[in-house]
Enzyme design. Structure first.
Site, PDB file in Angstrom:
ATOM      1  N   SER A 229      -5.898  -0.587  -7.285  1.00 40.35           N
ATOM      2  CA  SER A 229      -6.536  -1.115  -8.487  1.00 40.35           C
ATOM      3  C   SER A 229      -7.304   0.006  -9.199  1.00 40.35           C
ATOM      4  O   SER A 229      -6.723   1.037  -9.528  1.00 40.35           O
ATOM      5  CB  SER A 229      -7.447  -2.287  -8.102  1.00 40.35           C
TER       6      SER A 229
ATOM      7  N   ASP B 138       1.371 -10.065  -8.674  1.00 41.26           N
ATOM      8  CA  ASP B 138       0.149  -9.515  -9.264  1.00 41.26           C
ATOM      9  C   ASP B 138       0.271  -9.594 -10.780  1.00 41.26           C
ATOM     10  O   ASP B 138       1.064  -8.884 -11.386  1.00 41.26           O
ATOM     11  CB  ASP B 138      -0.028  -8.064  -8.807  1.00 41.26           C
TER      12      ASP B 138
ATOM     13  N   HIS C 191      -2.971  -9.962  -7.033  1.00 40.76           N
ATOM     14  CA  HIS C 191      -3.548  -8.616  -7.083  1.00 40.76           C
ATOM     15  C   HIS C 191      -4.218  -8.221  -5.773  1.00 40.76           C
ATOM     16  O   HIS C 191      -4.139  -7.068  -5.344  1.00 40.76           O
ATOM     17  CB  HIS C 191      -4.555  -8.538  -8.238  1.00 40.76           C
TER      18      HIS C 191
END
Length: 379
Positions: free
Chosen positions: A157, A323, A356
């Site tokens: 991320s 995601d 995610h």
């Protein structure tokens, strides 16, 4: 509570504090005259100093990535499934460095730290940070540790964005760059989610312009709402459906606006409540802005391939099918740019229902692929 740690755990770990007195110039035009970084390390640095790996954390992450601070800890570090003996980031092979970034709220200098000029918490006076600023501070940490080049810089991320920035800002100092569930810049929708979260905090009556610490209060409701919004985006629709569906907390509906009726409502409120008790509101604002500002290709009129042309690292990109915060298409943008720039890159799109947050989870296919790449790295 573990009385004996698992064989594949790094075991008990202790954070270290590194103090820096040389001013750090920041992208916003300001500078930090002095600052501290809190760091954990796992494994041993080899004689050639060639086996060091840097872990970059995401929005709410910190230095405690693996192991335990106490035998009574209920949970290990946030990436314990990936760091340890025999795990993808194998501490029998690598010397692993994990830190809490500047602006954080887990010991490194940030908004809740004392401002040397006033003796009071920085609060809203703490400078806005960017991914580039973090990478520059991490490079100084590497200097202090005597690490001229990282065997790998790894992050998921927002951490993946830092890994990419390392390959651009310090191309000679990174041999492998692993960006997981990441993106070359935020989409308009992602910026919008961050703005909703920020407004929840900024409009909380207890925020007090960011100087709530001096008043002995916290903008709890704003932080709760920000976390609730964020948490929805970290999970896939399938994951939420499987975990909660339309299940009720009790046996019947109450037909009012105040009761917690659905299980998913209870879950989100719990997540918000827990988060608001451990995270700093100014840090949340700062982290979301760093996400919004990340756009390394802007320096080359949006041409990511030109931006990455300076990189000398080999790259590994990983994404997860469900995601939708940082979709596989965003990772493929990076892969396409690296291919155009004639860089060595491998790409893995992992079928996982978790959304995610899958990059934090012990998904067998993910761990196997991750470990396979790490085994290729020579130290």
């Amino acid at each position: 509570m573990p009385t004996a740690f698992p064989e594949d755990s790094v075991g008990l770990v202790s954070p270290q504090v590194f103090r820096f007195s040389e001013p750090l110039a920041l992208a916003c035009g300001r500078s930090l005259a002095e600052y501290e970084l809190v760091v954990e390390t796992y494994g041993e640095l080899n004689a050639a100093r060639s086996n060091a790996v840097l872990i970059c954390h995401a929005l709410s992450g910190h230095h405690h990535a693996a192991g335990y601070h106490s035998p009574n800890d209920r949970k290990p570090g946030w990436w314990d499934s990936c760091i340890g003996p025999g795990k993808p980031i194998d501490t029998n092979k690598f010397f692993v460095v994990s830190l809490n970034n500047l602006g954080g709220c887990n010991g490194s200098t940030g908004p809740s730290s004392a401002n040397p000029a006033t003796g009071k918490p920085y609060g809203a006076d703490f400078p806005v940070m960017t991914v580039e600023d973090w990478v520059h501070s991490q490079a100084r940490l590497a200097d202090v540790l005597g690490i001229e080049q990282w065997a790998a810089v790894i992050g998921g991320s927002l951490g993946g964005m830092q890994a990419l920035q390392w390959s651009i800002s310090y191309p000679e100092r990174v041999r492998h760059c692993l960006a997981i569930a990441s993106a070359p810049k935020l989409s308009a929708q992602n910026i919008a989610f961050n703005e909703v979260a920020r407004q929840a905090i900024l409009t909380d009556p207890e925020f007090h312009g960011g100087h709530f610490q001096e008043r002995g209060v916290i903008p709890k409701r704003g932080l709760m709402l920000a976390r609730m919004v964020g948490h929805i985006t970290y999970l896939s629709d399938d994951a939420m459906g499987e975990k909660f569906g339309r299940g009720l907390k009790s046996e019947k509906l109450n037909y009012d606006f105040h009761s917690v009726e659905f299980q998913v409502e209870s879950y989100l409120r719990y997540q918000g409540e827990e988060f608001s008790g451990r995270f700093d509101a100014n840090t949340y604002l700062l982290m979301t802005k760093a996400l919004d500002y990340f756009d390394p290709a802007a320096a080359h009129d949006g041409d990511l391939a030109r931006t990455l042309a300076v990189a000398k690292a080999d790259f590994c990109l990983m994404s997860f099918t469900t995601d939708w915060r940082f979709s596989p298409a965003r990772s493929r943008e990076i892969v396409d740019a690296l291919t155009a720039a004639k860089k060595n890159v491998c790409y893995l799109e992992i079928d996982a229902p978790q959304g995610h947050d899958a990059f934090l989870m012990p998904i067998p296919r993910y761990l196997q692929a991750f470990g396979s790449y790490m085994k290729r790295i020579e130290v």
